[in-house]
Design a protein around this motif. Structure first.
Motif, PDB file in Angstrom:
ATOM      1  N   ALA A 122       0.958  -1.147  -0.191  1.00  7.90           N
ATOM      2  CA  ALA A 122      -0.115  -0.084  -0.105  1.00  7.90           C
ATOM      3  C   ALA A 122       0.833   1.188   0.057  1.00  7.90           C
ATOM      4  CB  ALA A 122      -0.824  -0.061   1.342  1.00  7.90           C
ATOM      5  N   SER A 123       1.948   1.342   0.990  1.00  7.47           N
ATOM      6  CA  SER A 123       2.811   2.523   0.620  1.00  7.47           C
ATOM      7  C   SER A 123       3.605   2.739  -0.638  1.00  7.47           C
ATOM      8  CB  SER A 123       3.898   2.350   2.042  1.00  7.47           C
ATOM      9  OG  SER A 123       4.653   1.267   1.531  1.00  7.47           O
ATOM     10  N   GLN A 124       3.869   1.334  -1.245  1.00  8.84           N
ATOM     11  CA  GLN A 124       4.403   1.497  -2.693  1.00  8.84           C
ATOM     12  C   GLN A 124       3.473   2.309  -3.604  1.00  8.84           C
ATOM     13  OE1 GLN A 124       6.015  -2.090  -4.211  1.00  8.84           O
ATOM     14  NE2 GLN A 124       7.534  -2.359  -2.424  1.00  8.84           N
ATOM     15  N   LEU A 125       2.317   1.768  -3.400  1.00 12.31           N
ATOM     16  CA  LEU A 125       1.214   2.425  -4.346  1.00 12.31           C
ATOM     17  C   LEU A 125       0.687   3.780  -3.918  1.00 12.31           C
ATOM     18  CD1 LEU A 125      -0.690  -0.987  -5.246  1.00 12.31           C
ATOM     19  CD2 LEU A 125       0.998   0.431  -6.668  1.00 12.31           C
ATOM     20  N   GLY A 126       0.775   4.295  -2.708  1.00  9.08           N
ATOM     21  CA  GLY A 126       0.386   5.491  -2.149  1.00  9.08           C
ATOM     22  C   GLY A 126      -0.897   5.382  -1.491  1.00  9.08           C
ATOM     23  N   ILE A 127      -1.424   4.383  -1.107  1.00 11.01           N
ATOM     24  CA  ILE A 127      -2.683   4.281  -0.639  1.00 11.01           C
ATOM     25  C   ILE A 127      -2.650   4.434   0.693  1.00 11.01           C
ATOM     26  CG2 ILE A 127      -4.414   2.400  -0.167  1.00 11.01           C
ATOM     27  CD1 ILE A 127      -3.642   0.755  -2.583  1.00 11.01           C
ATOM     28  N   THR A 128      -3.408   5.631   1.004  1.00  6.08           N
ATOM     29  CA  THR A 128      -3.804   6.053   2.323  1.00  6.08           C
ATOM     30  C   THR A 128      -4.842   5.590   3.069  1.00  6.08           C
ATOM     31  OG1 THR A 128      -4.818   7.968   1.471  1.00  6.08           O
ATOM     32  CG2 THR A 128      -2.348   7.966   1.709  1.00  6.08           C
TER      33      THR A 128
END
Length: 140
Positions: A122-128
């Motif tokens: 999720a952090s690699q894809l920028g999901i918050t």
């Protein structure tokens, strides 16, 4: 030698000094105490209406972590548990829209490392927007 007992005077307790001390302590606390008006926290609680339509959950990205260490993304089981495979699976389901909520459902016996890999992906894809859910056990 006189070995006779002498008669002792009656013992009396004088409460006057004790009253003075208590009064001075009370006076000290009354004078030194300050009262402040504290401001309250304002919290906006969510509201609900009966008969309102449910949110469209087809936009959510649901990831289930099973006890045997498999990922299931929106009903599709991933072949392996590597982070690159997980990132690719989320990309396919999200269609580039990373503002969608990522909902993680993990079995109670699922390895913690599996959930941490979801956070990494999720952090690699920028999901918050990440949420955790549970499911009821099926009736036996």
């Amino acid at each position: 030698m006189k070995f006779r007992r002498q008669k002792l005077d009656d013992v009396q307790i004088n409460l006057t000094p004790l009253i003075d001390v208590v009064f001075l302590l009370l006076l000290f606390f009354v004078i030194s105490t300050t009262f402040n008006h504290s401001s309250e926290l304002t919290i906006d609680l969510p509201s609900s209406e009966a008969g309102a339509p449910a949110n469209d959950t087809s936009k959510d990205v649901d990831i289930v972590v099973t006890a045997d260490g498999q990922y299931v993304i929106n009903g599709q089981t991933l072949i392996n548990e590597k982070i690159n495979t997980l990132v690719q699976g989320i990309k396919e389901v999200a269609h580039g829209d990373y503002s969608r909520p990522l909902i993680i459902t993990a079995d109670a016996k699922a390895p913690y490392e599996m959930v941490l890999k979801i956070y990494d992906a999720a952090s690699q894809l920028g999901i918050t927007k990440i949420a955790h859910t549970t499911q009821k056990e099926p009736a036996k």
